[in-house]
Design a protein around this motif. Structure first.
Motif, PDB file in Angstrom:
ATOM      1  N   ALA A 248     -40.638  -3.261 -13.441  1.00 47.90           N
ATOM      2  CA  ALA A 248     -41.184  -1.938 -13.131  1.00 47.90           C
ATOM      3  C   ALA A 248     -41.096  -0.995 -14.328  1.00 47.90           C
ATOM      4  O   ALA A 248     -41.830  -0.010 -14.391  1.00 47.90           O
ATOM      5  N   GLU A 249     -40.216  -1.308 -15.294  1.00 50.20           N
ATOM      6  CA  GLU A 249     -40.029  -0.409 -16.428  1.00 50.20           C
ATOM      7  C   GLU A 249     -40.205  -1.097 -17.779  1.00 50.20           C
ATOM      8  O   GLU A 249     -39.795  -0.555 -18.809  1.00 50.20           O
ATOM      9  N   GLN A 250     -40.827  -2.252 -17.791  1.00 49.72           N
ATOM     10  CA  GLN A 250     -41.082  -2.919 -19.067  1.00 49.72           C
ATOM     11  C   GLN A 250     -42.397  -3.681 -18.994  1.00 49.72           C
ATOM     12  O   GLN A 250     -42.671  -4.372 -18.007  1.00 49.72           O
ATOM     13  N   SER A 251     -43.210  -3.554 -20.031  1.00 55.51           N
ATOM     14  CA  SER A 251     -44.520  -4.204 -20.074  1.00 55.51           C
ATOM     15  C   SER A 251     -44.711  -4.884 -21.417  1.00 55.51           C
ATOM     16  O   SER A 251     -44.214  -4.413 -22.446  1.00 55.51           O
ATOM     17  N   ARG A 252     -45.425  -5.997 -21.395  1.00 50.85           N
ATOM     18  CA  ARG A 252     -45.751  -6.693 -22.639  1.00 50.85           C
ATOM     19  C   ARG A 252     -47.258  -6.595 -22.872  1.00 50.85           C
ATOM     20  O   ARG A 252     -48.055  -7.103 -22.086  1.00 50.85           O
ATOM     21  N   MET A 253     -47.633  -5.934 -23.947  1.00 56.50           N
ATOM     22  CA  MET A 253     -49.037  -5.807 -24.309  1.00 56.50           C
ATOM     23  C   MET A 253     -49.466  -7.031 -25.101  1.00 56.50           C
ATOM     24  O   MET A 253     -48.805  -7.426 -26.066  1.00 56.50           O
ATOM     25  N   ASN A 254     -50.584  -7.621 -24.707  1.00 58.68           N
ATOM     26  CA  ASN A 254     -51.142  -8.767 -25.417  1.00 58.68           C
ATOM     27  C   ASN A 254     -52.601  -8.463 -25.744  1.00 58.68           C
ATOM     28  O   ASN A 254     -53.322  -7.901 -24.918  1.00 58.68           O
TER      29      ASN A 254
END
Length: 339
Positions: A248-254
């Motif tokens: 909910a508080e971390q995202s990985r941009m690809n």
């Protein structure tokens, strides 16, 4: 005596949260297809939990909750792919990619529910663009839309470009996506020469953006896929963005970057490569900063304001948030009120 001050505005930051949302529904990139061979399995963390990613012997990808419905053994530690099933190491119960129990090797009478429904949570998966994609829905509902056709990354000929990147941000996926409509920050955070005009339209899970009157034309397909086409110097270069919610508080941009397969040495090829460099702030002779050097400083430290003070030039932030609400089908009224 002067007018009474608005304490709500002054004190609201004391109650703000960084990421007050659940994981949104949508199609999400899991990994590149060539990283998982037939018969292989591994543990991955996405959507706020651990999953077991596996590929059957015939090549079909699967993604399951790691804990066996029998007695809770973690199937990603000692489990095995057996034909078209994933097998628990504890008592060798077997499940297919849809979560149905297909074999209990010692049972004469199986639990009645086994014949009525899937008992292991699995995620619907497709392979497209050379990638594995999973459909996430908090209530285990079936996909409500399909992934689109993207010629730049699907056509066998006509396009090229192997450049791609991955970056992790300590924020939720909605905050990252909102950048697309927040055009004012391009000037003040990135150092762009001006604030471009922006228009947005919405149709179900699809959002279309036009930034700079055709300079950047983008389409978002739910929270997990965005195709942005940059048009300048008579050419078009494409950025395919596929962000993953780790939690909910971390995202990985690809991102993958593609362009028309122009002949070596042509001005069109040079222009295409320069536009792609520009997308990430790496073009020579430019003073603008790429997202990696400036956006992450903001994302990693900001809090979400559900009642922002907006002015003309900010872009369609509120319209974007209204569109994004549809991807929180299980959220309660209190949570939706924060969006």
């Amino acid at each position: 005596m002067g007018d009474q001050i608005n304490l709500k505005v002054l004190l609201e930051s004391q109650t703000l949260e960084r990421c007050p949302f659940p994981i949104p529904t949508g199609w999400y990139f899991v990994d590149y297809a060539d990283t998982l061979k037939a018969g292989e399995m591994r543990n991955v963390t996405l959507f706020g939990q651990e999953w077991v990613l596996f590929r059957t012997e015939s090549g079909k990808p699967g993604m399951s909750d790691p804990y066996c419905p029998h007695l809770g053994a973690h199937m990603g530690h000692g489990g095995k792919v057996c034909g078209e099933h994933i097998r628990c190491p504890f008592h060798h119960w077997e499940y297919d990619t849809a979560g149905w129990c297909k074999n209990i090797p010692y049972a004469k009478v199986t639990p009645p529910i086994v014949k009525k429904q899937a008992i292991l949570r699995t995620l619907p998966m497709v392979e497209k663009y050379g990638m594995m994609w999973a459909w996430y829905h908090p209530l285990c509902e079936a996909p409500s839309f399909e992934l689109p056709y993207i010629p730049e990354i699907e056509d066998a000929t006509g396009y090229t470009g192997s450049r791609r990147g991955s970056w992790t941000a300590d924020t939720c996926i909605q905050e990252i996506a909102e950048n697309g409509v927040d055009v004012a920050h391009l000037k003040f955070l990135h150092g762009a020469p001006g604030i471009p005009p922006v228009s947005a339209s919405y149709d179900g899970p699809v959002m279309k953006l036009d930034i700079g009157q055709g300079y950047i034309v983008g389409t978002a397909y739910g929270p997990g896929l965005n195709v942005m086409r940059f048009n300048q110097h008579g050419i078009t270069a494409t950025m395919i963005s596929y962000t993953q919610p780790i939690s909910a508080e971390q995202s990985r941009m690809n991102m993958s970057f593609r362009h028309v397969d122009y002949a070596e040495g042509t001005p069109e090829l040079h222009a295409s490569k320069k536009v792609i460099d520009h997308m990430i702030g790496a073009a020579e002779g430019e003073e603008s900063a790429g997202f990696e050097s400036v956006d992450f400083i903001v994302w990693n430290n900001k809090k979400y304001r559900p009642n922002p003070l907006l002015c003309d030039g900010d872009g369609p932030v509120l319209q974007f948030r209204k569109w994004f609400k549809q991807f929180y089908p299980a959220a309660d009224a209190a949570t939706l009120a924060k969006i």
